[in-house]
Design an enzyme around this catalytic site. Structure first.
Site, PDB file in Angstrom:
ATOM      1  N   GLU A 197      -3.051  -3.064  -2.362  1.00 23.03           N
ATOM      2  CA  GLU A 197      -4.171  -2.491  -1.610  1.00 23.03           C
ATOM      3  C   GLU A 197      -4.513  -1.085  -2.087  1.00 23.03           C
ATOM      4  OE1 GLU A 197      -5.192  -1.216   3.040  1.00 23.03           O
ATOM      5  OE2 GLU A 197      -3.299  -2.219   2.543  1.00 23.03           O
ATOM      6  N   ASP A 207      -9.502  -3.201   2.152  1.00 18.15           N
ATOM      7  CA  ASP A 207      -9.474  -2.644   3.503  1.00 18.15           C
ATOM      8  C   ASP A 207     -10.834  -2.013   3.773  1.00 18.15           C
ATOM      9  OD1 ASP A 207      -9.175  -0.648   5.650  1.00 18.15           O
ATOM     10  OD2 ASP A 207      -7.040  -1.119   5.538  1.00 18.15           O
ATOM     11  N   ASP A 249      -6.594  -4.202  10.954  1.00 18.01           N
ATOM     12  CA  ASP A 249      -5.879  -2.958  10.667  1.00 18.01           C
ATOM     13  C   ASP A 249      -6.595  -1.783  11.329  1.00 18.01           C
ATOM     14  OD1 ASP A 249      -4.364  -0.912   9.724  1.00 18.01           O
ATOM     15  OD2 ASP A 249      -4.784  -1.239   7.601  1.00 18.01           O
ATOM     16  N   LYS A 302      -7.005   2.591  -1.964  1.00 17.24           N
ATOM     17  CA  LYS A 302      -7.558   3.518  -0.985  1.00 17.24           C
ATOM     18  C   LYS A 302      -8.376   4.572  -1.721  1.00 17.24           C
ATOM     19  CE  LYS A 302      -6.270   5.739   3.346  1.00 17.24           C
ATOM     20  NZ  LYS A 302      -5.210   5.861   4.349  1.00 17.24           N
ATOM     21  N   HIS A 330      -8.200  -6.448   5.049  1.00 15.89           N
ATOM     22  CA  HIS A 330      -7.772  -5.684   6.215  1.00 15.89           C
ATOM     23  C   HIS A 330      -9.048  -5.201   6.890  1.00 15.89           C
ATOM     24  CE1 HIS A 330      -3.287  -4.556   5.475  1.00 15.89           C
ATOM     25  NE2 HIS A 330      -3.494  -5.861   5.582  1.00 15.89           N
ATOM     26  N   TRP A 366       0.862  -1.185   0.000  1.00 14.27           N
ATOM     27  CA  TRP A 366       0.000   0.000   0.000  1.00 14.27           C
ATOM     28  C   TRP A 366       0.893   1.228   0.000  1.00 14.27           C
ATOM     29  CZ3 TRP A 366      -0.090   4.061   3.517  1.00 14.27           C
ATOM     30  CH2 TRP A 366      -1.064   5.036   3.254  1.00 14.27           C
ATOM     31  N   HIS A 382     -11.140   1.806   3.603  1.00 12.21           N
ATOM     32  CA  HIS A 382     -10.580   2.524   2.464  1.00 12.21           C
ATOM     33  C   HIS A 382     -11.592   2.867   1.374  1.00 12.21           C
ATOM     34  CE1 HIS A 382      -6.019   1.571   3.093  1.00 12.21           C
ATOM     35  NE2 HIS A 382      -6.596   2.143   4.143  1.00 12.21           N
ATOM     36  N   ASP A 410     -10.136   3.989  11.473  1.00  8.88           N
ATOM     37  CA  ASP A 410      -9.471   2.798  12.018  1.00  8.88           C
ATOM     38  C   ASP A 410      -9.717   2.576  13.506  1.00  8.88           C
ATOM     39  OD1 ASP A 410      -8.232   1.776   9.663  1.00  8.88           O
ATOM     40  OD2 ASP A 410      -6.858   3.467   9.720  1.00  8.88           O
ATOM     41  N   ASP A 434     -11.737   6.573   7.064  1.00  9.39           N
ATOM     42  CA  ASP A 434     -10.644   5.677   7.455  1.00  9.39           C
ATOM     43  C   ASP A 434     -10.092   6.032   8.834  1.00  9.39           C
ATOM     44  OD1 ASP A 434      -8.792   3.681   7.260  1.00  9.39           O
ATOM     45  OD2 ASP A 434      -7.366   4.838   6.100  1.00  9.39           O
TER      46      ASP A 434
END
Length: 420
Positions: A228, A261, A327, A230, A288, A187, A264, A298, A296
């Protein structure tokens, strides 16, 4: 009555209830035990890493909070992971970023070698766990403009190409040493903050750089490559070079693994719906799993609807083709607890999917018996899945129910709070 006996009794009662629905809980637990979850090392130290001249995070990555006890070196991080592994049942892996090297001397990122991760390989052998790996394309002077592999500066591109090549060799060394393929996920933070005139040129440069990174064919017995995407990041709000469409096309064309992800994409977009589509075009898929409260951001994974939908798609579409990594990075709470809560929730979601009468549900859907399908799905929500998971914990000699928090709080006082 002793707690162990109570857990056993609750399990036997749950087992009988699920049997009425045509579900074998013993088989579900046996399947769950074989599905590894890769814990992300960066939760343990707020994505700082252990480079001697650390550049900090960048590229839209930010861990907030100053909860005491953050790991400051590889030894402390491994000690925290040891404790986390004691609180999480089932198969586990560890996902490392390149900035988590263990070196007495500064090593620039294009010069890292397997020897700088030997202590992690030794640790993984003791834990009987696999390792996964990530190049680190952020937090470095040569990533200051948020352009790395797509930079118009050939010198910058070459540096990061060398980093990617070095990381693939490290991943292969990890997989070979452990007898377990290492998944290396690429990424990059590349993008533009404001109006972008020539997106095509940036994406062409990225293709050229990726082709150079992946040019050497390495044995899938030792390592496998994933890419990956985004949507956007802080500082790259207007254009992300490595978009979902870009990496989906690149992965399919070059027979690579695609990483989805869950943080993302657009806030109203979910990855659970993408899994079956992507698996039609790639051999394997990397996930992820995160919780994007505001895009994002997280957060620690919860046992919520989307997590359960992701897990259901994993089970329905073949867990052997889907690799699960977590993640997120939250520095406002105990970091060991963040690992434990998130990983156990991921396992609970997988178990909930394994305990669904999947064949019957699929048959009802095929017959367009939608009323009965809906009723059955809703009935399953009130079944005693928690009793089955507690039994899974007890079988694996880890705390069942809420007991894990007592061990975390004791470790916090004894170890983490003594770190300055």
């Amino acid at each position: 009555m002793k707690k162990g006996n109570a857990v056993e009794q609750r399990y036997q009662s749950a087992k009988a209830r699920y049997a009425e629905m045509g579900v074998n809980t013993d088989q579900a637990l046996a399947a769950l035990a074989k599905i590894p979850i890769s814990l992300h090392c960066w939760q343990g130290d707020d994505v700082h890493g252990f480079e001697k001249d650390a550049g900090g995070t960048s590229g839209g990555i930010l861990s907030t909070g100053n909860y005491p006890g953050c790991a400051r070196n590889p030894e402390e991080l491994r000690a925290d992971l040891d404790q986390a592994f004691k609180l999480i049942p089932g198969a586990k892996r560890l996902n490392l970023h390149a900035i988590y090297l263990d070196s007495k001397k500064p090593v620039d990122r294009n010069k890292i070698e397997p020897k700088h991760f030997q202590s992690w390989i030794d640790w993984a052998k003791k834990q009987k766990a696999g390792l996964d790996f990530n190049p680190t394309y952020f937090g470095h002077p040569k990533a200051a403009t948020n352009l790395t592999l797509s930079s118009p500066d050939k010198g910058i591109r070459d540096f990061w190409i060398e980093h990617g090549i070095a990381c693939r060799k490290i991943a292969a060394a990890m997989g070979k040493a452990l007898g377990n393929p290492c998944i290396m996920n690429t990424w990059i933070p590349d993008g533009f903050k404001d109006i972008t005139v020539d997106r095509l040129a940036a994406r062409k440069r990225l293709i050229g750089s990726l082709d150079a990174v992946f040019a050497e064919k390495l044995s899938p017995k030792y390592m496998r490559d994933a890419v990956e995407s985004k949507l956007f990041g802080i500082g790259v709000e207007s254009c992300t070079v490595g978009s979902n469409e870009f990496y989906l096309g690149y992965a399919v064309k070059n027979h690579l693994m695609l990483c989805l992800d869950s943080g993302h994409f657009h806030p109203t977009e979910v990855i659970s719906d993408k899994i079956s589509s992507v698996l039609l075009f790639v051999d394997e898929l990397l996930l992820h799993v995160s919780r994007p409260v505001r895009w994002d951001s997280d957060h620690v994974v919860l046992f919520d609807d989307e997590l359960q939908n992701i897990a259901a798609e994993i089970i329905r579409n073949g867990a052997d083709r889907i690799h699960i990594g977590l993640d997120y990075f939250d520095g406002t709470i105990n970091r060991l607890a963040a690992w434990t809560i998130g990983t156990r929730n991921m396992q609970k979601a997988l178990l909930a999917a394994l305990l669904l009468p999947q064949k019957e549900l699929a048959a009802l859907e095929k017959k367009a018996s939608n009323t009965r399908k809906l009723a059955l799905l809703e009935e399953c929500k009130s079944l005693p899945m928690g009793a089955v998971y507690d039994y899974f914990c007890a079988k694996n000699n880890v705390p069942a129910g809420f007991d894990f928090m007592g061990e975390i709080e004791a470790y916090e006082k004894k170890v983490q709070f003594k770190r300055s």
